[in-house]
Design a protein around this motif. Structure first.
Motif, mmCIF file in Angstrom:
data_model
loop_
_atom_site.group_PDB
_atom_site.id
_atom_site.type_symbol
_atom_site.label_atom_id
_atom_site.label_comp_id
_atom_site.label_asym_id
_atom_site.label_seq_id
_atom_site.Cartn_x
_atom_site.Cartn_y
_atom_site.Cartn_z
ATOM 1 N N GLY A 108 0.808 -1.207 0.000
ATOM 2 C CA GLY A 108 0.000 0.000 0.000
ATOM 3 C C GLY A 108 0.846 1.264 0.000
ATOM 4 O O GLY A 108 0.496 2.245 -0.646
ATOM 5 N N GLY B 8 0.408 1.250 -3.900
ATOM 6 C CA GLY B 8 -1.017 1.120 -4.185
ATOM 7 C C GLY B 8 -1.907 2.201 -3.612
ATOM 8 O O GLY B 8 -2.966 2.499 -4.176
ATOM 9 N N THR C 155 -5.433 4.383 -5.022
ATOM 10 C CA THR C 155 -6.677 4.627 -4.278
ATOM 11 C C THR C 155 -6.952 6.120 -4.171
ATOM 12 O O THR C 155 -8.087 6.580 -4.366
ATOM 13 N N GLU D 207 -11.069 2.418 -2.367
ATOM 14 C CA GLU D 207 -10.319 1.173 -2.173
ATOM 15 C C GLU D 207 -11.152 -0.029 -2.622
ATOM 16 O O GLU D 207 -10.646 -0.949 -3.267
ATOM 17 N N LYS E 279 -11.176 -0.092 -6.375
ATOM 18 C CA LYS E 279 -9.882 -0.562 -6.877
ATOM 19 C C LYS E 279 -9.793 -2.086 -6.815
ATOM 20 O O LYS E 279 -9.360 -2.742 -7.774
ATOM 21 N N TYR F 64 -0.016 3.058 -12.829
ATOM 22 C CA TYR F 64 0.723 1.801 -12.891
ATOM 23 C C TYR F 64 1.974 1.947 -13.757
ATOM 24 O O TYR F 64 3.031 1.406 -13.434
ATOM 25 N N THR G 105 -1.211 -5.037 -4.296
ATOM 26 C CA THR G 105 -1.403 -4.232 -5.510
ATOM 27 C C THR G 105 -0.993 -4.979 -6.771
ATOM 28 O O THR G 105 -1.324 -4.557 -7.882
ATOM 29 N N LYS H 78 -1.132 -10.999 -1.280
ATOM 30 C CA LYS H 78 -1.023 -10.011 -0.192
ATOM 31 C C LYS H 78 -0.483 -10.626 1.096
ATOM 32 O O LYS H 78 -0.046 -9.905 1.995
#
Length: 409
Positions: free
Chosen positions: A213, A236, A240, A255, A258, A301, A331, A368
């Motif tokens: 994040g 990431g 957001t 969020e 996303k 990105y 992400t 994650k």
């Protein structure tokens, strides 16, 4: 470790910018790990890997650890912790020692690694890792395991990772306020690589890119050893934030959008698809094209991947990572991320999820959780080494007792 039980438990705690993840695994007789408990909670009080509100972080950690303990039916007292942030730095160093008795022993290896780590480190820095790369005995180079080999002098190359001591102390303080002890701090990308990369990839050359994040953490392997590590303070949460500002929607809903609807490449999204976007200030919700969402996300990105590409190029190892890129972290899971990364890096890219886990593996079969699962793998090596040392010491003591009884002591 556990309180008051005979179970050999290892706990990994990943205090990220977006989420706190706690995992407890049990060390089995075959030295594999079985996951017995998982806890996850939204992270508050963290920013780009650093603590900016101690009390909020403590609350988040307590909730994640409590959830993990309930699932595992245990009480834990110590954890292996991940650390990240732009303050994490790396350097490659070497050391040289004479070989005692003309044959390399474990003591010689320890001495030469110690010589490599004896470089001056600023008082405000903390040594995290000293990772041997290869050894040279006299004129023979590229030795992986020198024990038992003959020679006169030995040289070691090592990769050294340091961090800001104050940053580390703040993280440790958070877990201590949860009545836990930090067994060791581990650089997060190093931990992730333990969970998602195969030995073949390490030998061939691979770059692990952990996109969380708040930070992007990366580690480069060639010839089975770590050559370069770095932290990029962008990740990431910026995506957001872009969604929230451009579409005027609360951060929590941005969020959610996303995670559920975003795509890193606009060409992969149909113009006809639409999604509902919540408004702020009590205004009614609106419908929005998913293609428009992708148009907002793609440039971000591209920026993140180009920052990674610049770091890899600057490291000097771009031509040596034949196995390509392994993207991991929350992400990295977005639709289109792999295809977009392959366009930019011009090499193979895959999403790295935890490999070969037993027990409640379905709970952590997700990119994650790579860092948290990797902390268990790292902790396993530490625990197995610790148990082996105790067994060796116990055997030595028993042999001395036997010799004493034989009158040879």
């Amino acid at each position: 470790m556990s309180k008051g039980t005979e179970r050999k438990l290892i706990v990994g705690l990943d205090i990220g910018t977006s989420n706190v993840k706690a995992i407890v695994g049990e060390l089995l007789d075959d030295n594999s790990i079985s996951i017995v408990g998982v806890g996850s909670h939204a992270s508050k009080g963290m920013d780009k890997g650093g603590v900016n509100d101690l009390n909020l972080v403590v609350q988040s950690v307590k909730r994640a650890v409590h959830e993990m303990e309930l699932m595992a039916d245990c009480s834990v007292s110590s954890v292996f912790m991940a650390i990240s942030g732009r303050h994490v730095k790396c350097q490659n160093e070497s050391g040289m020692v004479p070989i005692n008795n003309k044959e390399v022993t474990q003591e010689d290896v320890d001495n030469v690694v110690h010589a490599a780590r004896s470089v001056p480190i600023a008082a405000e820095r903390r040594l995290l890792h000293v990772l041997p790369q290869e050894f040279t005995i006299d004129v023979q180079e590229g030795i992986k395991n020198p024990i038992g080999m003959s020679g006169v002098r030995m040289e070691a190359q090592a990769h050294i990772i340091t961090c800001a001591d104050d940053m580390a102390k703040n993280l440790v303080k958070c877990v201590e306020r949860c009545d836990l002890t930090a067994d060791q701090l581990i650089f997060s990308a190093l931990a992730s690589s333990y969970a998602v990369v195969t030995d073949d990839e390490k030998e061939l050359g691979v770059c692990v890119v952990d996109i969380g994040g708040g930070t992007i953490d990366l580690v480069i392997y060639t010839d089975g050893a770590i050559r370069h590590t770095a932290v990029i303070p962008a990740a990431g949460n910026q995506i957001t934030s872009d969604i929230a500002k451009i579409f005027r929607t609360p951060i929590s809903h941005a969020e959610e959008i996303k995670i559920n609807y975003a795509c890193a490449l606009k060409d992969m999204v149909s113009m006809e698809e639409s999604i509902e976007v919540h408004s702020v200030g009590g205004r009614p919700s609106r419908a929005m094209s998913r293609h428009t969402l992708a148009e907002v996300i793609e440039p971000r990105y591209q920026e993140l991947f180009e920052l990674v590409h610049d770091e890899i190029r600057a490291s000097g190892f771009e031509e040596q990572i034949a196995a390509g890129i392994v993207l991991t972290g929350g992400t990295a899971k977005m639709e289109g991320a792999v295809e977009f990364a392959e366009e930019i890096f011009q090499m193979p890219v895959r999403v790295g999820e935890p490999l070969e886990m037993k027990g409640l593996s379905e709970y952590v079969d997700d990119a994650k959780f790579a860092t948290a699962v990797g902390l268990l793998q790292y902790g396993k090596e530490h625990l197995v080494s610790q148990l082996a040392s105790k067994a060796k010491a116990s055997d030595g003591a028993w042999q001395r007792i036997q010799s004493w009884f034989k009158g040879e002591f």
